[in-house]
Design a protein around this motif. Structure first.
Motif, PDB file in Angstrom:
ATOM      1  N   SER A  24      75.965  19.248 -23.251  1.00  0.00           N
ATOM      2  CA  SER A  24      74.625  18.743 -22.952  1.00  0.00           C
ATOM      3  C   SER A  24      73.928  19.510 -21.840  1.00  0.00           C
ATOM      4  O   SER A  24      72.707  19.416 -21.696  1.00  0.00           O
ATOM      5  CB  SER A  24      74.702  17.253 -22.575  1.00  0.00           C
ATOM      6  N   SER A  25      74.670  20.290 -21.034  1.00  0.00           N
ATOM      7  CA  SER A  25      74.053  21.042 -19.941  1.00  0.00           C
ATOM      8  C   SER A  25      75.025  22.127 -19.491  1.00  0.00           C
ATOM      9  O   SER A  25      76.237  22.018 -19.695  1.00  0.00           O
ATOM     10  CB  SER A  25      73.717  20.123 -18.756  1.00  0.00           C
ATOM     11  N   LEU A  26      74.475  23.165 -18.861  1.00  0.00           N
ATOM     12  CA  LEU A  26      75.313  24.218 -18.283  1.00  0.00           C
ATOM     13  C   LEU A  26      74.533  24.970 -17.226  1.00  0.00           C
ATOM     14  O   LEU A  26      73.303  24.924 -17.186  1.00  0.00           O
ATOM     15  CB  LEU A  26      75.847  25.168 -19.357  1.00  0.00           C
ATOM     16  N   THR A  38      79.871  23.629 -17.219  1.00  0.00           N
ATOM     17  CA  THR A  38      79.313  22.968 -18.391  1.00  0.00           C
ATOM     18  C   THR A  38      79.511  21.467 -18.280  1.00  0.00           C
ATOM     19  O   THR A  38      80.544  20.994 -17.781  1.00  0.00           O
ATOM     20  CB  THR A  38      79.988  23.469 -19.682  1.00  0.00           C
ATOM     21  N   GLY A  39      78.521  20.713 -18.741  1.00  0.00           N
ATOM     22  CA  GLY A  39      78.622  19.255 -18.828  1.00  0.00           C
ATOM     23  C   GLY A  39      78.509  18.832 -20.271  1.00  0.00           C
ATOM     24  O   GLY A  39      77.753  19.424 -21.045  1.00  0.00           O
ATOM     25  N   GLY A  40      79.255  17.795 -20.651  1.00  0.00           N
ATOM     26  CA  GLY A  40      79.299  17.414 -22.053  1.00  0.00           C
ATOM     27  C   GLY A  40      79.161  15.928 -22.281  1.00  0.00           C
ATOM     28  O   GLY A  40      79.183  15.113 -21.349  1.00  0.00           O
ATOM     29  N   ASP A  41      79.034  15.587 -23.559  1.00  0.00           N
ATOM     30  CA  ASP A  41      78.980  14.185 -23.955  1.00  0.00           C
ATOM     31  C   ASP A  41      80.313  13.484 -23.755  1.00  0.00           C
ATOM     32  O   ASP A  41      80.395  12.259 -23.876  1.00  0.00           O
ATOM     33  CB  ASP A  41      78.557  14.075 -25.427  1.00  0.00           C
ATOM     34  N   ASP A  42      81.384  14.245 -23.475  1.00  0.00           N
ATOM     35  CA  ASP A  42      82.688  13.638 -23.197  1.00  0.00           C
ATOM     36  C   ASP A  42      82.804  13.195 -21.740  1.00  0.00           C
ATOM     37  O   ASP A  42      83.907  12.843 -21.292  1.00  0.00           O
ATOM     38  CB  ASP A  42      83.815  14.603 -23.539  1.00  0.00           C
ATOM     39  N   CYS A  43      81.678  13.234 -21.001  1.00  0.00           N
ATOM     40  CA  CYS A  43      81.590  12.756 -19.608  1.00  0.00           C
ATOM     41  C   CYS A  43      82.348  13.649 -18.630  1.00  0.00           C
ATOM     42  O   CYS A  43      82.639  13.233 -17.504  1.00  0.00           O
ATOM     43  CB  CYS A  43      82.093  11.310 -19.478  1.00  0.00           C
ATOM     44  N   HIS A  62      82.529  10.595 -14.335  1.00  0.00           N
ATOM     45  CA  HIS A  62      81.350  10.028 -14.971  1.00  0.00           C
ATOM     46  C   HIS A  62      81.761   9.177 -16.173  1.00  0.00           C
ATOM     47  O   HIS A  62      82.733   9.483 -16.871  1.00  0.00           O
ATOM     48  CB  HIS A  62      80.386  11.134 -15.425  1.00  0.00           C
ATOM     49  N   THR A  63      81.004   8.122 -16.392  1.00  0.00           N
ATOM     50  CA  THR A  63      81.285   7.230 -17.519  1.00  0.00           C
ATOM     51  C   THR A  63      80.241   7.348 -18.622  1.00  0.00           C
ATOM     52  O   THR A  63      80.297   6.592 -19.593  1.00  0.00           O
ATOM     53  CB  THR A  63      81.339   5.778 -17.028  1.00  0.00           C
ATOM     54  N   SER A  64      79.319   8.275 -18.475  1.00  0.00           N
ATOM     55  CA  SER A  64      78.306   8.538 -19.508  1.00  0.00           C
ATOM     56  C   SER A  64      78.099  10.046 -19.575  1.00  0.00           C
ATOM     57  O   SER A  64      78.503  10.783 -18.670  1.00  0.00           O
ATOM     58  CB  SER A  64      76.992   7.808 -19.189  1.00  0.00           C
ATOM     59  N   PRO A  65      77.478  10.548 -20.657  1.00  0.00           N
ATOM     60  CA  PRO A  65      77.314  11.998 -20.819  1.00  0.00           C
ATOM     61  C   PRO A  65      76.657  12.665 -19.616  1.00  0.00           C
ATOM     62  O   PRO A  65      75.752  12.108 -18.995  1.00  0.00           O
ATOM     63  CB  PRO A  65      76.437  12.106 -22.072  1.00  0.00           C
ATOM     64  N   ALA A 287      74.104  30.326 -23.708  1.00  0.00           N
ATOM     65  CA  ALA A 287      73.454  29.385 -24.617  1.00  0.00           C
ATOM     66  C   ALA A 287      74.523  28.475 -25.187  1.00  0.00           C
ATOM     67  O   ALA A 287      75.710  28.821 -25.231  1.00  0.00           O
ATOM     68  CB  ALA A 287      72.724  30.126 -25.741  1.00  0.00           C
ATOM     69  N   PHE A 288      74.126  27.268 -25.623  1.00  0.00           N
ATOM     70  CA  PHE A 288      75.105  26.344 -26.189  1.00  0.00           C
ATOM     71  C   PHE A 288      74.562  25.730 -27.471  1.00  0.00           C
ATOM     72  O   PHE A 288      73.352  25.575 -27.667  1.00  0.00           O
ATOM     73  CB  PHE A 288      75.485  25.246 -25.187  1.00  0.00           C
ATOM     74  N   SER A 289      75.503  25.404 -28.354  1.00  0.00           N
ATOM     75  CA  SER A 289      75.190  24.736 -29.615  1.00  0.00           C
ATOM     76  C   SER A 289      76.366  23.843 -29.959  1.00  0.00           C
ATOM     77  O   SER A 289      77.500  24.323 -30.091  1.00  0.00           O
ATOM     78  CB  SER A 289      74.942  25.758 -30.728  1.00  0.00           C
ATOM     79  N   GLN A 290      76.105  22.552 -30.051  1.00  0.00           N
ATOM     80  CA  GLN A 290      77.150  21.551 -30.276  1.00  0.00           C
ATOM     81  C   GLN A 290      78.221  21.693 -29.187  1.00  0.00           C
ATOM     82  O   GLN A 290      77.900  21.612 -28.016  1.00  0.00           O
ATOM     83  CB  GLN A 290      77.708  21.685 -31.688  1.00  0.00           C
ATOM     84  N   SER A 291      79.476  21.937 -29.544  1.00  0.00           N
ATOM     85  CA  SER A 291      80.525  22.027 -28.525  1.00  0.00           C
ATOM     86  C   SER A 291      80.810  23.459 -28.084  1.00  0.00           C
ATOM     87  O   SER A 291      81.684  23.678 -27.246  1.00  0.00           O
ATOM     88  CB  SER A 291      81.822  21.398 -29.053  1.00  0.00           C
ATOM     89  N   ASN A 292      80.078  24.423 -28.613  1.00  0.00           N
ATOM     90  CA  ASN A 292      80.332  25.843 -28.321  1.00  0.00           C
ATOM     91  C   ASN A 292      79.349  26.373 -27.283  1.00  0.00           C
ATOM     92  O   ASN A 292      78.179  25.982 -27.258  1.00  0.00           O
ATOM     93  CB  ASN A 292      80.226  26.679 -29.593  1.00  0.00           C
ATOM     94  N   VAL A 293      79.837  27.279 -26.449  1.00  0.00           N
ATOM     95  CA  VAL A 293      79.011  27.982 -25.460  1.00  0.00           C
ATOM     96  C   VAL A 293      79.201  29.484 -25.672  1.00  0.00           C
ATOM     97  O   VAL A 293      80.334  29.964 -25.757  1.00  0.00           O
ATOM     98  CB  VAL A 293      79.399  27.595 -24.019  1.00  0.00           C
TER      99      VAL A 293
END
Length: 673
Positions: A24-26, A38-43, A62-65, A287-293
């Motif tokens: 979700s961010s980097l 990198t930050g992800g939806d897996d918190c 973190h408990t949320s993305p 750049a990122f797309s889904q779970s890949n960077v």
């Protein structure tokens, strides 16, 4: 003399699976250009070294993305903001959390560190901007009316610029705690702002496909660059301030602003680039797309940064601008930076430490819940630990990434060298004498066995152990006995009977497993009307029978069916399949490894939270037979997963598709530790 190989101006460096779920961010570390967060939806927040496949450190709590991440200038601290509005600050050298900040009511969209102190500014979808003190928070007045997308401190640390979805850019005086000026003009959400490294100049990029430059002395627009191919999401000034880089859709553009002009356009297939950094005359883009960077490199020594105007190879049809004025003379005021860094960072760190150690404080709970998991100790020590000790030698500077040759250049140069006749004048170095050994005699009846590959691919052009050349007319060699037809047919049929026996046995075993599944023969008892509508019970007994046959090929065939329907999986099935998965992951057959990885990923996603929760839960009061049985199965699964985790970790360093799959599994299994 060898022909020089022409290298690429821009190329893709690597692609990694950064998280178990979507990224979700980097952000890139701007000091080194080699550290990626990198930050992800897996918190989680994961740290990486550019061009290395393994995660250095994974930060939890973190408990949320995680919606936004930012590194401070020395790359010693990292801050991450979540979807719930919480902010956490970690010390990377100490590998622990420093502070948890609350106050926002919605997603954290933007963060930035103060350049001369351990202060953090945060902007949120709740339209508020928080005062950048780690120890306390207050809302800056007259904030934006929509989500704040970007925050940047000025190089001298006195101002803060903010960009928002309300189409405006605002400049804040941190000493007075009030807004200095508002810059309207964009007709779409403003995604990014960036201060000039030396002069009182601010650049802003918007979804309206324009970049605007603002004079911070006169508080007015200097110039506006239009015609970007898409929304502007990432901009970066050159360290000496001579130009601005804009990361556009699949291209890098180099701009000047007085007057506005495009110096160069470099085609880079990076899609929607998320962040840029410069190191060793190379620009790093991620750049990122889904779970890949994915990371990319542009050689800035081959990019025009001043002088003549470049024509856009796609759409630039504007007339050439006037030549720029003398670049050596600054046109506006220069920032006055403090001569030494302020002493407040150490005080803030001590204060936050004492606050975290206070009894019954909420931060004690945060420390227990937030962890910094060092997953690659060697890279961690190389990047962070040397800063804590006195170095007797100059620090090692990172080398630039080597540029690959242009497509076709290397092959052409190699072919030209091979085709060129040898000459004594071409010998540049002494060549040792190589004694030619006599060729061993050729025996026609005993051909040399062909070595089998370490990993047998799932898709092959020829059967293992056979070569197409064996069935073609052989080239006659003197003193070699010719094979008669009977001998040739005997060699061709060699092993055929054995293969028929193997296939017949496999077919028989599959028929046995199929009969168990269809008739519902559970533990030797026929159940004609089983109430299980999804066949989970039948799947369990079928797998039991396949395991009892002790044939991995039958297990693979059955798992390929069970993997297609996740509802068939139960804890009982996991306890039976996990030992077989460990065998599959060590197989030399690629198809077996793929099936084992698919089954393991499905188990981790569906059952690992249940297993960890059951093991962490306090003991129940009284006798609960079903709970005790479930707890026993969870313990058994946990033990088997711990055994597999070492194997997965050892294979996570592989390259290619298998390496990516094992790295993803390694991230999913991180909670086992």
């Amino acid at each position: 003399m060898a022909t020089p190989v022409v290298t690429k101006t821009a190329w893709k460096l690597q692609e990694i699976v950064a998280h178990a779920s979507n990224v979700s961010s980097l952000v890139l570390g701007k000091a080194s250009g080699r550290l990626l967060a990198t930050g992800g939806d897996d918190c989680r927040v994961n740290l990486w070294s550019i061009n290395k496949p393994n995660c250095i450190m994974s930060l939890t709590g973190h408990t949320s993305p995680v919606e936004s991440v930012r590194l401070n200038t020395p790359e010693e601290l990292i801050v991450a903001g979540s979807q719930s509005g919480s902010i956490r600050v970690w010390d990377l050298e100490a590998a622990k959390i420093l502070r948890t900040l609350m106050g926002h009511k919605a997603n954290i969209c933007s963060l930035d560190f103060h350049p001369y102190g351990e202060f953090v500014a945060s902007g949120s979808q709740d339209t508020n901007i928080k005062d950048p003190r780690v120890s306390s928070c207050c809302v800056l007045p007259q904030g934006h009316s929509q989500a704040v997308r970007c925050l940047r401190f000025s190089p001298d640390g006195k101002w803060l610029a903010s960009a928002a979805d309300d189409h405006t850019v605002k400049l804040w005086d941190l000493t007075a705690g009030k807004m200095m000026s508002e810059f309207p003009g964009h007709t779409g959400p403003v995604n990014v702002v960036e201060f000039h490294p030396n002069e009182y100049l601010l650049a802003s990029g918007s979804s309206d496909r324009t970049i605007r430059f603002w004079d911070l002395e006169k508080f007015q627009v200097v110039s506006c660059i239009e015609g970007e191919p898409g929304p502007v999401r990432s901009v970066l000034f050159n360290p000496d301030g001579c130009c601005l880089y804009s990361g556009c859709q699949d291209s890098l553009r180099v701009y000047g602003w007085e007057p506005e002009r495009c110096f160069d356009v470099v085609l880079v297939n990076w899609g929607k680039v998320a962040d840029l950094a410069i190191c060793n005359d190379q620009l790093i883009g991620v750049a990122f797309s889904q779970s890949n960077v994915s990371s990319y490199v542009v050689d800035l020594t081959r990019v025009t940064r001043t002088g003549t105007v470049a024509r856009d190879p796609v759409q630039d049809h504007r007339p050439l601008a006037q030549p720029p004025p003398n670049p050596s003379a600054p046109l506006r005021r220069i920032y006055e930076r403090p001569s030494t860094t302020c002493s407040k960072p150490q005080r803030v760190k001590q204060n936050s430490e004492s606050e975290r150690r206070s009894p019954s404080s909420e931060d004690d709970r945060d420390e227990r819940e937030s962890r910094a998991e060092i997953q690659n100790a060697e890279d961690y020590n190389e990047i962070f630990q040397p800063k804590n000790s006195i170095s007797r030698t100059p620090p090692r500077r990172s080398e630039p990434f080597p540029a690959p040759p242009e497509d076709g250049e290397l092959d052409a140069a190699t072919a030209k060298e091979a085709a060129k006749p040898s000459s004594a004048m071409d010998v540049q170095f002494p060549v040792p004498n190589l004694e030619v050994l006599p060729r061993p005699p050729v025996v026609a009846s005993t051909p040399a066995p062909k070595a089998e590959p370490a990993i047998i691919p799932a898709t092959r052009n020829e059967p293992i152990g056979l070569k197409a050349s064996d069935f073609l007319p052989a080239v006659k060699i003197p003193q070699q006995a010719e094979l008669v037809d009977e001998d040739a047919m005997s060699q061709i049929r060699k092993g055929h009977d054995t293969m028929c026996v193997v296939l017949t046995s496999r077919h028989k075993n599959l028929d046995t497993v199929r009969a168990v599944w269809t008739t519902g023969d559970i533990k030797g008892h026929t159940v004609p009307h089983c109430p299980s509508p999804d066949g989970a019970l039948f799947a369990q007994t079928s797998v039991d029978s396949a395991v009892a046959i002790n044939d991995l090929s039958v297990v693979v065939d059955l798992l390929n069916i069970v993997n297609q329907k996740a509802s068939l999986w139960k804890l009982d099935l996991c306890t039976t399949v996990l030992p077989q998965i460990e065998k599959l992951l060590q197989s030399k057959y690629e198809s077996y490894v793929q099936t084992g990885c698919t089954s393991l990923k499905l188990i981790l996603q569906r059952f690992l939270p249940l297993i960890t929760d059951m093991l962490a839960a306090p003991p129940s009061v009284g006798v609960d037979i079903s709970r005790e049985e479930r707890l026993h199965k969870c313990r058994l699964c946990y033990k088997q997963l711990k055994s597999i985790s070492g194997l997965v970790k050892s294979k996570s360093g592989l390259s290619g598709r298998h390496g990516s799959t094992f790295r993803e599994l390694h991230l999913l299994m991180a909670s086992l530790d």
